[in-house]
Design a protein around this motif. Structure first.
Motif, PDB file in Angstrom:
ATOM      1  N   GLY A  47       0.729  -1.257  -0.179  1.00 22.26           N
ATOM      2  CA  GLY A  47       0.057  -0.130   0.167  1.00 22.26           C
ATOM      3  C   GLY A  47       0.932   1.329  -0.173  1.00 22.26           C
ATOM      4  O   GLY A  47       0.465   2.262   0.770  1.00 22.26           O
ATOM      5  N   ILE A  48       1.777   1.202  -0.863  1.00 23.54           N
ATOM      6  CA  ILE A  48       2.828   2.273  -0.978  1.00 23.54           C
ATOM      7  C   ILE A  48       2.683   3.321  -2.261  1.00 23.54           C
ATOM      8  O   ILE A  48       2.265   2.727  -3.158  1.00 23.54           O
ATOM      9  CB  ILE A  48       4.292   2.046  -0.804  1.00 23.54           C
ATOM     10  CG1 ILE A  48       4.628   1.353   0.575  1.00 23.54           C
ATOM     11  CG2 ILE A  48       5.261   2.935  -1.136  1.00 23.54           C
ATOM     12  CD1 ILE A  48       5.845   0.831   0.563  1.00 23.54           C
ATOM     13  N   PHE A  75       4.848  11.001   5.866  1.00 26.47           N
ATOM     14  CA  PHE A  75       5.479  10.111   4.941  1.00 26.47           C
ATOM     15  C   PHE A  75       7.032   9.480   5.351  1.00 26.47           C
ATOM     16  O   PHE A  75       7.391   9.999   6.532  1.00 26.47           O
ATOM     17  CB  PHE A  75       5.814  10.957   3.588  1.00 26.47           C
ATOM     18  CG  PHE A  75       6.839  12.294   3.849  1.00 26.47           C
ATOM     19  CD1 PHE A  75       8.036  12.085   3.481  1.00 26.47           C
ATOM     20  CD2 PHE A  75       6.378  13.428   4.136  1.00 26.47           C
ATOM     21  CE1 PHE A  75       8.907  13.205   3.729  1.00 26.47           C
ATOM     22  CE2 PHE A  75       7.041  14.404   4.438  1.00 26.47           C
ATOM     23  CZ  PHE A  75       8.178  14.407   4.304  1.00 26.47           C
ATOM     24  N   ALA A  76       7.413   8.627   4.659  1.00 27.13           N
ATOM     25  CA  ALA A  76       8.822   7.999   4.691  1.00 27.13           C
ATOM     26  C   ALA A  76       9.616   8.539   3.592  1.00 27.13           C
ATOM     27  O   ALA A  76       9.151   8.855   2.763  1.00 27.13           O
ATOM     28  CB  ALA A  76       8.612   6.509   5.071  1.00 27.13           C
ATOM     29  N   LEU A  77      10.820   8.180   4.313  1.00 27.29           N
ATOM     30  CA  LEU A  77      11.868   8.535   3.035  1.00 27.29           C
ATOM     31  C   LEU A  77      13.008   7.322   2.991  1.00 27.29           C
ATOM     32  O   LEU A  77      13.621   6.643   3.659  1.00 27.29           O
ATOM     33  CB  LEU A  77      12.875   9.678   3.385  1.00 27.29           C
ATOM     34  CG  LEU A  77      12.158  11.223   3.823  1.00 27.29           C
ATOM     35  CD1 LEU A  77      12.855  11.918   4.755  1.00 27.29           C
ATOM     36  CD2 LEU A  77      12.446  11.805   2.239  1.00 27.29           C
ATOM     37  N   PRO A 166      12.798  -5.614   1.597  1.00 30.02           N
ATOM     38  CA  PRO A 166      12.891  -5.692   3.041  1.00 30.02           C
ATOM     39  C   PRO A 166      12.937  -4.381   3.802  1.00 30.02           C
ATOM     40  O   PRO A 166      12.196  -4.435   4.705  1.00 30.02           O
ATOM     41  CB  PRO A 166      14.050  -6.455   3.353  1.00 30.02           C
ATOM     42  CG  PRO A 166      14.437  -7.099   2.023  1.00 30.02           C
ATOM     43  CD  PRO A 166      13.956  -6.458   0.795  1.00 30.02           C
ATOM     44  N   ALA A 167      13.682  -3.545   3.082  1.00 29.78           N
ATOM     45  CA  ALA A 167      13.312  -2.001   3.782  1.00 29.78           C
ATOM     46  C   ALA A 167      11.953  -1.506   3.629  1.00 29.78           C
ATOM     47  O   ALA A 167      11.563  -0.715   4.653  1.00 29.78           O
ATOM     48  CB  ALA A 167      14.466  -1.012   2.863  1.00 29.78           C
ATOM     49  N   LEU A 168      11.240  -1.789   2.738  1.00 26.16           N
ATOM     50  CA  LEU A 168       9.864  -1.323   2.652  1.00 26.16           C
ATOM     51  C   LEU A 168       8.927  -1.967   3.757  1.00 26.16           C
ATOM     52  O   LEU A 168       8.207  -1.299   4.252  1.00 26.16           O
ATOM     53  CB  LEU A 168       9.319  -1.813   1.241  1.00 26.16           C
ATOM     54  CG  LEU A 168       9.855  -0.841   0.028  1.00 26.16           C
ATOM     55  CD1 LEU A 168       9.317  -1.423  -1.149  1.00 26.16           C
ATOM     56  CD2 LEU A 168       9.461   0.797   0.281  1.00 26.16           C
ATOM     57  N   ARG A 172       7.075  -0.229   6.733  1.00 24.22           N
ATOM     58  CA  ARG A 172       5.655  -0.342   6.981  1.00 24.22           C
ATOM     59  C   ARG A 172       5.404  -0.772   8.394  1.00 24.22           C
ATOM     60  O   ARG A 172       4.433  -0.385   9.152  1.00 24.22           O
ATOM     61  CB  ARG A 172       5.128  -1.655   6.179  1.00 24.22           C
ATOM     62  CG  ARG A 172       3.593  -2.056   6.310  1.00 24.22           C
ATOM     63  CD  ARG A 172       2.573  -0.974   6.332  1.00 24.22           C
ATOM     64  NE  ARG A 172       2.347  -0.307   4.935  1.00 24.22           N
ATOM     65  CZ  ARG A 172       1.708   0.696   4.850  1.00 24.22           C
ATOM     66  NH1 ARG A 172       1.342   1.365   5.677  1.00 24.22           N
ATOM     67  NH2 ARG A 172       1.396   0.945   3.709  1.00 24.22           N
ATOM     68  N   ASP A 173       6.410  -1.453   9.195  1.00 26.10           N
ATOM     69  CA  ASP A 173       6.378  -2.176  10.500  1.00 26.10           C
ATOM     70  C   ASP A 173       6.561  -0.986  11.186  1.00 26.10           C
ATOM     71  O   ASP A 173       6.359  -0.944  12.653  1.00 26.10           O
ATOM     72  CB  ASP A 173       7.406  -3.129  10.608  1.00 26.10           C
ATOM     73  CG  ASP A 173       7.082  -4.216  10.004  1.00 26.10           C
ATOM     74  OD1 ASP A 173       5.793  -4.843   9.532  1.00 26.10           O
ATOM     75  OD2 ASP A 173       8.015  -5.388  10.087  1.00 26.10           O
ATOM     76  N   HIS A 174       7.268   0.239  10.991  1.00 22.89           N
ATOM     77  CA  HIS A 174       7.829   1.172  11.633  1.00 22.89           C
ATOM     78  C   HIS A 174       6.946   2.493  11.452  1.00 22.89           C
ATOM     79  O   HIS A 174       7.398   3.696  11.902  1.00 22.89           O
ATOM     80  CB  HIS A 174       9.233   1.416  11.720  1.00 22.89           C
ATOM     81  CG  HIS A 174      10.012   0.324  12.315  1.00 22.89           C
ATOM     82  ND1 HIS A 174      10.331  -0.695  11.494  1.00 22.89           N
ATOM     83  CD2 HIS A 174      10.518   0.365  13.625  1.00 22.89           C
ATOM     84  CE1 HIS A 174      11.043  -1.541  12.354  1.00 22.89           C
ATOM     85  NE2 HIS A 174      11.094  -0.929  13.548  1.00 22.89           N
TER      86      HIS A 174
END
Length: 176
Positions: A47-48, A75-77, A166-168, A172-174
């Motif tokens: 869902g990104i 948002f994330a970077l 895996p970084a995505l 999502r987990d954080h």
């Protein structure tokens, strides 16, 4: 993929890409020097929403204008090399708007910037990197209170980006 040129207040234009304009149900991830071509499938199931722009001479203030124009609040970077340092500078500038940061083979931003980063940070680095040494991420990990150090033998400056999926999942987990 939606593309547009965003005119900045100083007259410069940034070419901006957005995978899902106006989709507020997706977590926005701003990418800086990380190719997203192979990550669309993972982005869909996670869902990104991808947002990226041209990097040369881009500043944290420019990225603030990009996410503001996209109507994104939190948002994330994700950044590779100089994009990693820019991600950390942006997290410092925009504070609680940045929910998480991932760097791949990051170069080093100024140390005073790091004291203002309060988002969780994943520092991913290949131990065979000859361009940006893994000591960069080790050093960053000692200065970022919410950092996770993620080192990988046999990966170098370019191949470390194979750890993007895996970084995505980590993002999502954080994030909320």
């Amino acid at each position: 993929m939606f593309e547009t040129d965003l005119r900045l207040t100083d007259g410069r234009a940034l070419h901006v890409y957005d995978s899902a304009p106006c989709d507020d149900g997706r977590l926005a991830v701003v990418t800086l020097g990380v190719p997203t071509d192979g990550l669309y499938e993972a982005g869909e199931w996670l869902g990104i929403r991808w947002i990226s722009c041209t990097l040369p001479s881009t500043t944290a203030a420019d990225l603030a204008a990009v996410v503001d124009a996209a109507g994104v609040n939190g948002f994330a970077l994700m950044g590779h090399a100089e994009g990693g340092a820019l991600a950390l500078r942006t997290a410092a500038l925009l504070g609680d708007r940045v929910e998480a940061v991932v760097t791949f083979a990051s170069t080093l931003p100024a140390e005073f910037v790091l004291t203002a980063v309060d988002a969780p940070v994943l520092l991913t680095h290949g131990l065979d990197d000859r361009i940006s040494p893994p000591t960069n991420s080790r050093w960053l990990a000692t200065r970022l209170p919410l950092a996770t150090l993620d080192l990988h033998p046999h990966l170098d400056h370019a191949t470390i980006r194979t750890r993007s999926e895996p970084a995505l999942e980590w993002i999502r987990d954080h994030t909320g």
